[in-house]
Scaffold this motif. Sequence first.
Motif, PDB file in Angstrom:
ATOM      1  N   TYR A 128       0.830  -1.197   0.000  1.00 55.42           N
ATOM      2  CA  TYR A 128       0.000   0.000   0.000  1.00 55.42           C
ATOM      3  C   TYR A 128       0.865   1.248   0.000  1.00 55.42           C
ATOM      4  CZ  TYR A 128       0.586  -0.499   5.146  1.00 55.42           C
ATOM      5  OH  TYR A 128       1.073  -0.654   6.419  1.00 55.42           O
ATOM      6  N   ARG A 143      -5.442   8.269   2.462  1.00 51.32           N
ATOM      7  CA  ARG A 143      -6.526   7.285   2.593  1.00 51.32           C
ATOM      8  C   ARG A 143      -6.023   5.879   2.303  1.00 51.32           C
ATOM      9  NH1 ARG A 143     -12.631   7.153  -0.172  1.00 51.32           N
ATOM     10  NH2 ARG A 143     -13.487   5.766   1.433  1.00 51.32           N
ATOM     11  N   GLY A 144      -5.209   5.732   1.262  1.00 46.58           N
ATOM     12  CA  GLY A 144      -4.657   4.416   0.949  1.00 46.58           C
ATOM     13  C   GLY A 144      -3.749   3.907   2.050  1.00 46.58           C
ATOM     14  N   PHE A 147      -6.042   2.879   5.030  1.00 41.00           N
ATOM     15  CA  PHE A 147      -6.776   1.651   4.700  1.00 41.00           C
ATOM     16  C   PHE A 147      -5.843   0.446   4.710  1.00 41.00           C
ATOM     17  CE2 PHE A 147      -7.960  -1.521   1.534  1.00 41.00           C
ATOM     18  CZ  PHE A 147      -9.220  -1.884   1.984  1.00 41.00           C
ATOM     19  N   VAL A 352      -3.188  -2.255  -2.651  1.00 42.38           N
ATOM     20  CA  VAL A 352      -4.077  -1.121  -2.403  1.00 42.38           C
ATOM     21  C   VAL A 352      -3.683  -0.008  -3.361  1.00 42.38           C
ATOM     22  CG1 VAL A 352      -4.931   0.532  -0.708  1.00 42.38           C
ATOM     23  CG2 VAL A 352      -4.304  -1.786   0.014  1.00 42.38           C
ATOM     24  N   LYS A 381      -7.535  -3.660  -3.995  1.00 38.84           N
ATOM     25  CA  LYS A 381      -8.480  -2.737  -3.395  1.00 38.84           C
ATOM     26  C   LYS A 381      -8.215  -1.329  -3.915  1.00 38.84           C
ATOM     27  CE  LYS A 381     -10.671  -5.539  -0.550  1.00 38.84           C
ATOM     28  NZ  LYS A 381     -12.114  -5.803  -0.704  1.00 38.84           N
ATOM     29  N   THR A 383      -8.959   2.703  -3.514  1.00 39.11           N
ATOM     30  CA  THR A 383      -9.446   3.713  -2.575  1.00 39.11           C
ATOM     31  C   THR A 383      -9.904   4.933  -3.366  1.00 39.11           C
ATOM     32  OG1 THR A 383      -7.183   4.543  -2.270  1.00 39.11           O
ATOM     33  CG2 THR A 383      -8.002   2.948  -0.674  1.00 39.11           C
ATOM     34  N   GLN A 384     -11.138   5.314  -3.129  1.00 35.56           N
ATOM     35  CA  GLN A 384     -11.714   6.431  -3.872  1.00 35.56           C
ATOM     36  C   GLN A 384     -11.213   7.775  -3.336  1.00 35.56           C
ATOM     37  OE1 GLN A 384     -13.373   7.308  -6.411  1.00 35.56           O
ATOM     38  NE2 GLN A 384     -13.933   5.337  -7.284  1.00 35.56           N
ATOM     39  N   ASN A 428     -13.816   1.581   1.354  1.00 35.62           N
ATOM     40  CA  ASN A 428     -12.694   2.107   0.571  1.00 35.62           C
ATOM     41  C   ASN A 428     -13.066   2.548  -0.835  1.00 35.62           C
ATOM     42  OD1 ASN A 428     -12.730  -1.033   0.464  1.00 35.62           O
ATOM     43  ND2 ASN A 428     -11.667  -0.467  -1.409  1.00 35.62           N
ATOM     44  N   ASP A 429     -14.056   1.906  -1.457  1.00 31.99           N
ATOM     45  CA  ASP A 429     -14.394   2.247  -2.840  1.00 31.99           C
ATOM     46  C   ASP A 429     -15.511   3.287  -2.943  1.00 31.99           C
ATOM     47  OD1 ASP A 429     -16.501   0.686  -2.039  1.00 31.99           O
ATOM     48  OD2 ASP A 429     -16.278  -0.837  -3.596  1.00 31.99           O
ATOM     49  N   HIS A 514     -13.198  -1.006   7.378  1.00 36.02           N
ATOM     50  CA  HIS A 514     -14.187   0.009   7.763  1.00 36.02           C
ATOM     51  C   HIS A 514     -15.282  -0.597   8.634  1.00 36.02           C
ATOM     52  CE1 HIS A 514     -16.415  -1.816   4.399  1.00 36.02           C
ATOM     53  NE2 HIS A 514     -17.494  -1.312   4.968  1.00 36.02           N
TER      54      HIS A 514
END
Length: 581
Positions: A128, A143-144, A147, A352, A381, A383-384, A428-429, A514
């Motif tokens: 990540y 955020r990444g 997460f 990630v 994964k 991350t938005q 995450n998305d 989350h």
Amino acid sequence: MNIFADIRALVLDNLAVMTAEGLLPEGLSLDNVTVEPPRDAAHGDMATNAAMVLAKPAKMKPRDIAETLAARLVADGRVAGAEVAGPGFLNLRLEARVWQELVGAVLAEGTAYGRSDLGHGMKVNVEYVSANPTGPLHVGHTRGAVFGDALASLLDYSGHDVTREYYINDGGAQVDVLARSVYLRYLEALGTEVDFPDGTYPGEYLIEVGKTLAEEIGDRYVDQPESVWLEQLRDYATDKMMTLIREDLAALGVKMDVFFSEKSLYGTGRIEDAIEHLRAKGLIYRGVLEPPKGKTPEDWEPREQTLFKSTLHGDDVDRPIMKSDGSWTYFAPDIAYHYDKITRGFDELIDVFGADHGGYVKRMKAAVSALSEGRVPVDIKLTQLVKLWKNGEPFKMSKRAGNFVTLRDVVDQVGPDVTRFVMLTRKNDAPLDFDFDKVLEQSRENPVFYVQYANARVMSVLRKATEAGIATDDATLGAADLGLIGHEAELTVAKKLAEWPRLVETAARSHEPHRIAFYLNELASDFHALWNRGNEVTELRFVQEGDVATSQAKMALARAVSVVISAGLGILGVTPAQEMR
């Protein structure tokens, strides 16, 4: 202690007996039989789908299975009632002592409560952040980072052998751009007036790098052609940026186990080895791709390329691995990097990526599938985006970075704990709004405050009890007469505590940390509700005047809440609050 697992085992044991007695046919798969909280708490404490999933393969009516199973389950001393609902769902109510005993188990197990051997020591690599080493980390990387770090902690908590890894993208053209940008800052430090053309990095974070370089080498590179200094400044600038990135990660509480350099793959035969591994499987060939969607033959030139036959492993199109000039595409070193992870013996890989890597998912999964012959799964994964707000307006860009808001901007505003928790308040998305004002306000609408306030309240009541001469150590509280915890509001809290081990396993299986944040908010809500009812109902107060035994039983419940909140926050990388200021 995992009550949901225990009751599921009870259901499976009774189904086995029913099979042995000929009430169910042999050979039924019980893998999909679940025991979980009902959607509506009014329906009971737990619900099982056993009859529903077994009816069709057993060629029986689900209600017939459910009624037979219900009659057997109530024979167990833990089950107070079993009711068949609808077409065949089975709702269970457990005796109050089950929830009361749970409180003691939480205190006895302490930090081990909720831990799981789900992973059985499986080796998992979680990659990540992996940001280009061209500047400080920005809010998207934040955020990444949060997460990925929380996911790694969750997997570790659930019995996996986890390696946290950062892939340094130091082999591409962007590092050349960084070197040129540092060179401009170097000239500037020596008194030359410079302009930053498009495509360079104008951020203030490179000023100090340029000054340091000037102090170290003087005017050695002044008026020298790029061929003299580019390679040296690539390495110099990358080292400086990785130092900056490590400091950014440390400010967020993130510590990596491995930093893997993309550059180490070039000129060492490692890319060639990975491609040859695929070639030996017949997956590398020379060919011409179809024009991309939206292109017409007039604006697209077909050319023969070296391709990876990724469509045989689930991709939409085959992917180029070598350019027409004989150099590798950006995909080739990524293939080699994942081949390296596979050869290091990982049982599962997790990547990630930022939202802009959505088109990269299928090709990377295809590569890992081909390289490992389907043995090693990879979960990617995404991350938005994070939208930052302050004073009701979008948060402005950072002068230090030049064109984006940095991780440090966020952490300096609200601290690492708030930053981490808020970043996990959405899946995450899903896009996330980060409002600097709201995440610091002390209200029910702020999940960070709400969870921390619950823990602080527990610590407060324990301190007051200790000051009053009441023993509040875990051993004493765990040995209290927990049968004195009997009010519906108290049992509601205990039932929520019982969900923790199951929640951990569910979150770990789905790679969704989350869920931990969501659960903690629900637990805090139940605890605050109990606390507030104590303002009206004297018997619900945690300290009962003149009644040490009852006080200790009630404080055992409160302390159990703190144990679980602390464990959950630990997974998220957040320090539990001892008091609110």
